[in-house]
Design an enzyme around this catalytic site. Structure first.
Site, PDB file in Angstrom:
ATOM      1  N   CYS A   1      -0.191   1.503 -16.400  1.00  0.00           N
ATOM      2  CA  CYS A   1      -0.273   0.258 -17.148  1.00  0.00           C
ATOM      3  C   CYS A   1       0.123  -0.865 -16.203  1.00  0.00           C
ATOM      4  O   CYS A   1       0.393  -0.642 -15.027  1.00  0.00           O
ATOM      5  CB  CYS A   1       0.682   0.285 -18.341  1.00  0.00           C
ATOM      6  SG  CYS A   1       0.468   1.692 -19.456  1.00  0.00           S
TER       7      CYS A   1
ATOM      8  N   LEU B   1      -2.754   1.665 -20.300  1.00  0.00           N
ATOM      9  CA  LEU B   1      -3.513   2.900 -20.108  1.00  0.00           C
ATOM     10  C   LEU B   1      -2.859   3.931 -21.011  1.00  0.00           C
ATOM     11  O   LEU B   1      -1.721   4.344 -20.768  1.00  0.00           O
ATOM     12  CB  LEU B   1      -3.474   3.356 -18.651  1.00  0.00           C
ATOM     13  CG  LEU B   1      -4.223   4.656 -18.346  1.00  0.00           C
ATOM     14  CD1 LEU B   1      -5.728   4.450 -18.485  1.00  0.00           C
ATOM     15  CD2 LEU B   1      -3.889   5.162 -16.950  1.00  0.00           C
TER      16      LEU B   1
ATOM     17  N   ASN C   1       5.733  -0.028 -17.695  1.00  0.00           N
ATOM     18  CA  ASN C   1       4.713   0.757 -17.002  1.00  0.00           C
ATOM     19  C   ASN C   1       5.427   2.021 -16.539  1.00  0.00           C
ATOM     20  O   ASN C   1       6.306   1.943 -15.680  1.00  0.00           O
ATOM     21  CB  ASN C   1       4.163  -0.036 -15.820  1.00  0.00           C
ATOM     22  CG  ASN C   1       3.265   0.787 -14.903  1.00  0.00           C
ATOM     23  OD1 ASN C   1       3.065   0.436 -13.756  1.00  0.00           O
ATOM     24  ND2 ASN C   1       2.717   1.887 -15.398  1.00  0.00           N
ATOM     25  N   GLY C   2       5.075   3.170 -17.112  1.00  0.00           N
ATOM     26  CA  GLY C   2       5.763   4.365 -16.646  1.00  0.00           C
ATOM     27  C   GLY C   2       5.674   5.527 -17.600  1.00  0.00           C
ATOM     28  O   GLY C   2       4.997   5.483 -18.622  1.00  0.00           O
TER      29      GLY C   2
ATOM     30  N   THR D   1      -1.433   3.040   8.274  1.00  0.00           N
ATOM     31  CA  THR D   1      -1.449   4.385   7.688  1.00  0.00           C
ATOM     32  C   THR D   1      -1.853   4.350   6.226  1.00  0.00           C
ATOM     33  O   THR D   1      -2.652   5.171   5.763  1.00  0.00           O
ATOM     34  CB  THR D   1      -0.056   5.036   7.783  1.00  0.00           C
ATOM     35  OG1 THR D   1       0.428   4.920   9.099  1.00  0.00           O
ATOM     36  CG2 THR D   1      -0.104   6.494   7.390  1.00  0.00           C
TER      37      THR D   1
ATOM     38  N   ARG E   1      -5.620   3.595   5.833  1.00  0.00           N
ATOM     39  CA  ARG E   1      -6.425   4.759   6.234  1.00  0.00           C
ATOM     40  C   ARG E   1      -6.470   5.808   5.125  1.00  0.00           C
ATOM     41  O   ARG E   1      -7.519   6.383   4.830  1.00  0.00           O
ATOM     42  CB  ARG E   1      -5.833   5.384   7.494  1.00  0.00           C
ATOM     43  CG  ARG E   1      -6.036   4.603   8.774  1.00  0.00           C
ATOM     44  CD  ARG E   1      -5.308   5.306   9.915  1.00  0.00           C
ATOM     45  NE  ARG E   1      -5.531   4.680  11.216  1.00  0.00           N
ATOM     46  CZ  ARG E   1      -5.004   5.122  12.357  1.00  0.00           C
ATOM     47  NH1 ARG E   1      -4.216   6.207  12.331  1.00  0.00           N
ATOM     48  NH2 ARG E   1      -5.259   4.513  13.499  1.00  0.00           N
TER      49      ARG E   1
END
Length: 554
Positions: free
Chosen positions: A2, A51, A75-76, A322, A325
């Site tokens: 979320c 979500l 959010n969690g 990193t 990529r």
């Protein structure tokens, strides 16, 4: 996943600010495409993009207590919410089945000092209208992203992603992991403290493999709570293979009712991404065959990856080489996963930090240095792999869960004797973890050498990135980079290219300061470069920069 967006210490017109909050929250709707909600008063605004994974029908946010005096945007996922509901259910009237509502119950009971009671991943903003006070908090390691900033009027903003703050704030920064801000004292306080931060507290411990194995199984099982279809990310490496094997063990029953009923989606789906013929794809298929998952092999071309770079930098909000990529294949995979109807996946991030799994750990001079590096890596993970896993997946509305970073599991894994994590002299990296779970996997996978995700998807991916950067960035641009980018000055053409795109997308000086920097070899911290003279002459985060890699750079 979320997103949350909050405004506090309001000094301007609240009606106009509400409109602005909706506009800025909309920038994060990819994280929560299922529903939107907002609370707005003269003193606080909380917006949420949802979500839905747990309590799909009744868990819309913001959440309220029965009296509507406490408002919460989260959010969690709170994995111990059932135990907390049982503990506080006689003193707090729950309004929904949302796992996150236990935060309101804990706040009612304890005030702001409850965050260490939560087992999970989270970032939240809570407003108490009776006290005209607010509480902002983030999980122990920063698995869930959170940023804060101030505008020209001194109004405080918080958001799940910095893109929602850049248009309105003069300065922004990352909200610290393992911390909370309580408005009545105005200080950001750290709540996550463990004895294992100190080597002396663990150096004489006796390692119990059975305890370690059970702790990881318990972690994975707790992470399976879901009312929607889920899957596993399976790269074919040790970590994702272990998570997949444990998930398969429990996927047939619902963990929400202590396995009394059959799972709603009993077939476990696994996902792998790579260039055709890449090392990861072959290994992932072998594991999937062994476990019996419904396996999906997702291919991408180098050109498709290159075309996605700008979008990846926008979503991940970084210029770290990193991270970009590795995030690009993950970002492309997430889109396919969402298209197949999956909303949540389990992933293997965190294992290398916990067990010293990166190839540079072969150069650790002793157990003390190794342990201190693992602690450094864990406490910095919110800027690297946590950001990658969370944001690359949430770019397409998929939630990533990371059982290796579970708080209870860490308290077991980080207390084992560091000597048992040492590699070299005939011992493979993460050998203690391999020994615990070798019976779950094919031997070729259980004892497969560490392959960084950005390498494993296909070596030509990184090689092409370097070639493209060499074509687009001149020698003179790199030589004078310190004048254009005085903070975290790029030291390679690839880094310069990413930084240039980042600055276009986030043209706020403090935004660049939210991104980590410094020298690194094979994902090491700057401190670990001191372990080997050869490291000091390198500046490439690929695992192939370390000589023990089977395909090391020549």
């Amino acid at each position: 996943m979320c997103s949350i967006f909050g405004v506090f210490d309001i000094k301007t017109d609240a009606v106009e600010l509400r409109k602005k909050a909706l506009e800025l929250s909309r920038l994060m709707r990819h994280r929560g495409p299922d529903w939107s909600g907002i609370y707005a008063s003269d003193n606080a605004i909380l917006a949420h993009e949802r979500l839905s994974i747990v309590d799909v029908n009744a868990g819309a946010q913001p959440l309220y207590n029965q009296q509507k005096t406490h408002v919460l945007a989260v959010n969690g996922e709170i994995y111990n919410h059932q135990a907390l509901r049982a503990e506080y259910g006689d003193r707090y009237q729950f309004q929904t089945g949302s796992d996150c509502e236990v935060i309101l119950a804990l706040y009612q009971e304890k005030g702001p000092e409850f965050l260490d009671d939560l087992q999970g991943m989270f970032a939240f903003a809570l407003y108490d209208s009776e006290k005209d006070a607010y509480l902002i908090g983030r999980d122990h390691l920063g698995i869930i992203p959170l940023y804060m900033g101030y505008d020209e009027h001194g109004q405080l903003y918080v958001a799940s992603e910095m893109k929602a703050l850049v248009p309105v704030c003069r300065t922004i920064k990352e909200f610290p992991a393992g911390s909370y801000l309580w408005s009545q004292d105005g200080e950001i306080r750290s709540y996550y403290h463990r004895d294992w931060f100190d080597y002396d507290a663990v150096k004489d411990n006796v390692t119990d493999k059975n305890e370690l194995r059970q702790a990881l199984e318990d972690s994975v099982k707790s992470h399976l709570m879901s009312d929607v279809p889920y899957g596993v990310l399976l790269s074919g490496g040790l970590d994702s293979s272990i998570i997949s094997a444990i998930t398969k063990k429990y996927a047939a029953r619902r963990v929400e009712d202590q396995e009394r009923s059959e799972a709603w989606w009993p077939q476990l789906h696994s996902f792998a991404v790579g260039l055709p013929g890449s090392p990861d794809l072959k290994a992932a298929q072998e594991v999937a065959n062994h476990l019996g998952t419904v396996h999906h092999e997702i291919h991408f071309t180098v050109q498709e990856g290159l075309d996605a770079i700008r979008d990846v930098i926008y979503h991940i909000e970084t210029y770290d080489v990193t991270t970009i990529r590795a995030s690009t294949p993950m970002y492309l995979m997430s889109r396919k996963i969402k298209a197949m109807g999956i909303k949540m996946v389990l992933s293997g991030e965190g294992s290398d930090e916990v067990f010293g799994g990166y190839l540079y750990f072969h150069k650790a001079p002793n157990a003390k240095e190794l342990h201190e590096e693992t602690v450094r890596k864990l406490l910095a993970l919110h800027m690297y792999d946590c950001a990658r896993a969370n944001k690359a997946m949430s770019a397409w509305g998929v939630e990533a869960r990371v059982p290796f970073l579970d708080k209870k599991f860490l308290d077991v894994a980080m207390r084992i004797n560091p000597q048992d994590k040492m590699c070299g002299n005939g011992k493979m990296e993460k050998h203690i973890l391999r020994e615990c779970f070798e019976a779950y996997l094919p031997a070729s996978v259980a004892w497969r050498q560490k392959e960084q995700f950005s390498d494993g998807v296909g070596y030509s991916w990184i090689d092409t990135l370097k070639e493209v950067a060499a074509q687009q960035v001149s020698d003179q641009q790199l030589e004078t980079a310190r004048f254009r980018f005085p903070y975290n000055t790029p030291t390679s053409k690839e880094a310069y290219l990413y930084r240039e795109i980042f600055e276009e997308l986030f043209p706020l000086p403090s935004a660049a300061e939210c991104v980590p920097g410094g020298p690194s070899v094979a994902c090491s911290s700057a401190k670990a470069i001191e372990w080997d003279e050869a490291f000091k002459k390198m500046d490439d985060p690929s695992g192939r920069a370390v000589g023990v890699h089977q395909s090391a750079y020549k």
